[in-house]
Design a protein around this motif. Sequence first.
Motif, PDB file in Angstrom:
ATOM      1  N   LEU A 106       0.790  -1.038   0.125  1.00  0.00           N
ATOM      2  CA  LEU A 106       0.030  -0.025   0.045  1.00  0.00           C
ATOM      3  C   LEU A 106       0.702   1.191   0.217  1.00  0.00           C
ATOM      4  O   LEU A 106       0.640   2.275  -0.483  1.00  0.00           O
ATOM      5  N   ALA A 107       1.929   1.150   0.705  1.00  0.00           N
ATOM      6  CA  ALA A 107       2.825   2.647   0.906  1.00  0.00           C
ATOM      7  C   ALA A 107       3.684   2.571  -0.341  1.00  0.00           C
ATOM      8  O   ALA A 107       4.382   3.843  -0.413  1.00  0.00           O
ATOM      9  N   SER A 108       3.797   1.541  -1.255  1.00  0.00           N
ATOM     10  CA  SER A 108       4.870   1.592  -2.285  1.00  0.00           C
ATOM     11  C   SER A 108       4.300   2.490  -3.437  1.00  0.00           C
ATOM     12  O   SER A 108       3.168   2.742  -3.796  1.00  0.00           O
ATOM     13  N   ALA A 109       5.274   3.389  -4.159  1.00  0.00           N
ATOM     14  CA  ALA A 109       5.218   4.240  -5.139  1.00  0.00           C
ATOM     15  C   ALA A 109       5.643   3.373  -6.478  1.00  0.00           C
ATOM     16  O   ALA A 109       5.368   3.841  -7.595  1.00  0.00           O
ATOM     17  N   ALA A 110       6.015   1.955  -6.522  1.00  0.00           N
ATOM     18  CA  ALA A 110       6.249   1.224  -7.446  1.00  0.00           C
ATOM     19  C   ALA A 110       5.172   0.616  -8.515  1.00  0.00           C
ATOM     20  O   ALA A 110       4.057   0.721  -7.521  1.00  0.00           O
ATOM     21  N   ALA A 111       5.360   0.086  -9.315  1.00  0.00           N
ATOM     22  CA  ALA A 111       4.158  -0.286 -10.293  1.00  0.00           C
ATOM     23  C   ALA A 111       3.994  -1.878  -9.609  1.00  0.00           C
ATOM     24  O   ALA A 111       4.942  -2.360  -8.947  1.00  0.00           O
ATOM     25  N   PRO A 112       2.761  -2.480  -9.559  1.00  0.00           N
ATOM     26  CA  PRO A 112       2.603  -3.630  -9.043  1.00  0.00           C
ATOM     27  C   PRO A 112       3.505  -4.521  -9.823  1.00  0.00           C
ATOM     28  O   PRO A 112       3.560  -4.391 -11.108  1.00  0.00           O
TER      29      PRO A 112
END
Length: 329
Positions: A115-121
């Motif tokens: 949830l906190a990541s800014a990377a792509a799934p």
Amino acid sequence: YAVASHQTTNLTAKTKVAFADEENDSPEDPQPYGVAAWTEDDAAVLIFDRYDIWKIDPRSGAATNFTSGVGRRDKLVFRYRMPVEKQQFIEPKNNLWLLVQNETNKQWGFYKKNLASAAAPQPVAMGPVGYSTLLQAKHADEFIYTKSSVSQPADLYASRDLRQETKLSSINPQQKDYNWFTAELVHWTTPKGYPATGVLYKPENFDPAKKYPMVAYFYEKLSDGLYKYTAPAPTPSRLDIELFASNGYLVFTPDISYTIGEPGPSAVEFVNSGVESLKKNSWVDGAHIGIQGQSWGGYQVAYLITQTNLYAAAWAAYRLVWVMRYATW
């Protein structure tokens, strides 16, 4: 709407995408794609568009494409459902396991993103199967889910990462004693130039040197169910695809895109052209083709047989009320 402050915030204005059915082809308001979940303390809400999931601040309307636009770029439909029973919100450090369907080939799988990541799934599993949503153990990172295809029953599996899994059930072992069936996507172009898609079911013992009778069954769009497992069973009105396909019939389910106000001509455009396209194959018995539809599809069967002599038999179930209701759609 914030109850305490009586303030209304437009959550989707800044996204520049639609959050209701982009392909709506009925004279009704398009239906929303829906809300996935809220995060802790209502810090954000996750909302679906056609392909992606958006993370939106309910106070300011600030919006971030949580799936980084991968869905719209690659024609992947991302969806999410909280895997823990009675879970009320997503915690800040939760990993989200995103259920995905490829819109082009209809395959299913999962991507993963914190949830906190800014990377792509990141992709975890994808293939020619259908998955259920995940159900997670309350105190462990262990999941159970079902996985199936048209010939593989929806058995139960357990896994921590969806790559290594343990099969927990075998719900239909007697299937091996029967002639089953296969399913494949077919594509053609309609007379007006529209690209069209459908599913063709064949007997498991299909022999291209033989000729097979064919039945076309339709109800709006059915191709997303390419990998859905359904056991043969009596039905009140729709064609039992499984029974026919396993007993020596081809079954064709064309997707129909409607022109509003012209449901009958739209069925002619997609159904008849799809049947004509398949008739070009030497293994289709063009003299023995039938159509079946129920309810909304029953109305279209009643219309189609007034427009062509293509069909040797027609079965329209629950059609009269729909003729009256939808004749002007």
